[in-house]
Write a protein that holds these residues in place. Structure first.
Motif, short mmCIF file in Angstrom:
data_model
loop_
_atom_site.label_atom_id
_atom_site.label_comp_id
_atom_site.label_asym_id
_atom_site.label_seq_id
_atom_site.Cartn_x
_atom_site.Cartn_y
_atom_site.Cartn_z
N THR A 36 0.83 -1.21 0.00
CA THR A 36 0.00 0.00 0.00
C THR A 36 0.86 1.25 0.00
O THR A 36 0.38 2.33 -0.36
CB THR A 36 -0.93 0.05 1.23
OG1 THR A 36 -0.15 0.23 2.43
CG2 THR A 36 -1.78 -1.21 1.33
N HIS A 141 -7.01 2.31 2.36
CA HIS A 141 -6.77 0.92 1.97
C HIS A 141 -7.53 -0.04 2.88
O HIS A 141 -7.59 0.16 4.10
CB HIS A 141 -5.27 0.62 2.05
CG HIS A 141 -4.43 1.62 1.33
ND1 HIS A 141 -4.12 1.52 -0.01
CD2 HIS A 141 -3.84 2.77 1.76
CE1 HIS A 141 -3.38 2.55 -0.38
NE2 HIS A 141 -3.20 3.33 0.68
N TYR A 200 -7.55 -6.97 -1.40
CA TYR A 200 -7.04 -5.63 -1.10
C TYR A 200 -7.82 -4.65 -1.97
O TYR A 200 -7.76 -4.71 -3.19
CB TYR A 200 -5.54 -5.58 -1.36
CG TYR A 200 -4.94 -4.20 -1.47
CD1 TYR A 200 -5.42 -3.12 -0.72
CD2 TYR A 200 -3.87 -3.96 -2.32
CE1 TYR A 200 -4.86 -1.86 -0.83
CE2 TYR A 200 -3.30 -2.71 -2.45
CZ TYR A 200 -3.81 -1.65 -1.71
OH TYR A 200 -3.26 -0.40 -1.82
N ARG A 202 -9.31 -0.37 -2.40
CA ARG A 202 -9.15 1.02 -2.05
C ARG A 202 -10.53 1.67 -2.04
O ARG A 202 -11.33 1.47 -2.94
CB ARG A 202 -8.23 1.74 -3.03
CG ARG A 202 -8.03 3.23 -2.69
CD ARG A 202 -6.91 3.82 -3.51
NE ARG A 202 -5.63 3.27 -3.10
CZ ARG A 202 -4.49 3.49 -3.78
NH1 ARG A 202 -4.48 4.22 -4.86
NH2 ARG A 202 -3.37 2.95 -3.35
#
Length: 204
Positions: A36, A141, A200, A202
């Motif tokens: 990140t 994140h 993962y 955003r």
């Protein structure tokens, strides 16, 4: 027995390395956090941090704004004591993530390994996602680890929901842009293997 009572019993009667999810270091999570590229000043929350060692590794890496949240006060107290003097650098919260009131737009990074898959009721999953969307800064994140499609169907006496990347991302919705996903095999302290899925995202 309530969910909180269940987890208090688990953490009160089992050693930290005698639960199936124990891992000396959360390598997959640490690798994702590194990717990140958040700074050491980033505000990070570890949801379901319990007796996890992630907080130890984050402190060792120089992160200074860490929150550990778990439904079990027993787990929180054990990790706080294990952290020694470094515990003062961490915010500790014993609460149910679907009900606690977190500060809006507080966090740059949200991490959860093995909480979301215990939310078998749709209303709890909706409440969880609402918490993430409220507490994470825009552009922040979100790293979620659950049992994968070939993972266990039960854990610690409770039913779980297994996910692939599409179904897990679907629970979070379009505001969460999926950047990557991966599967990992976790070896439990008892020698069995569990498939985990990491996503993962955003927050847009």
């Amino acid at each position: 027995m309530s969910v909180q009572e269940h987890w208090e019993r688990i953490y009160s009667t089992r050693a930290p390395d005698q639960v199936s999810w124990y891992c000396a270091h959360l390598g997959a999570a640490l690798e994702l956090i590194e990717r990140t590229q958040v700074s050491q000043m980033a505000a990070i929350i570890d949801v379901g941090g319990g007796e996890s060692t992630l907080v130890d590794d984050l402190l060792a890496l120089g992160f200074d704004d860490i929150t550990v949240l778990d439904i079990s006060a027993t787990a929180i107290d054990a990790t706080r004591k294990r952290s020694g003097d470094r515990a003062e650098r961490v915010r500790w919260i014993a609460a149910d993530i679907t009900r606690v009131e977190l500060e809006p737009r507080r966090y740059d990074l949200w991490h959860d390994r093995a909480v979301f898959h215990f939310l078998t009721e749709e209303s709890d999953r909706v409440a969880y996602v609402r918490q993430v969307a409220r507490a994470v800064k825009p552009g922040g994140h979100v790293i979620i680890g659950t049992f994968g499609p070939e993972g266990p169907t039960r854990c610690s006496g409770l039913d779980v929901v297994r996910y692939d990347a599409e179904s897990l991302h679907g629970e979070f919705g379009a505001r969460f842009r999926l950047l990557e996903s991966s599967k990992q095999l976790h070896q439990t302290p008892f020698g069995t293997m569990q498939q985990f899925l990491y996503c993962y995202c955003r927050l847009e």
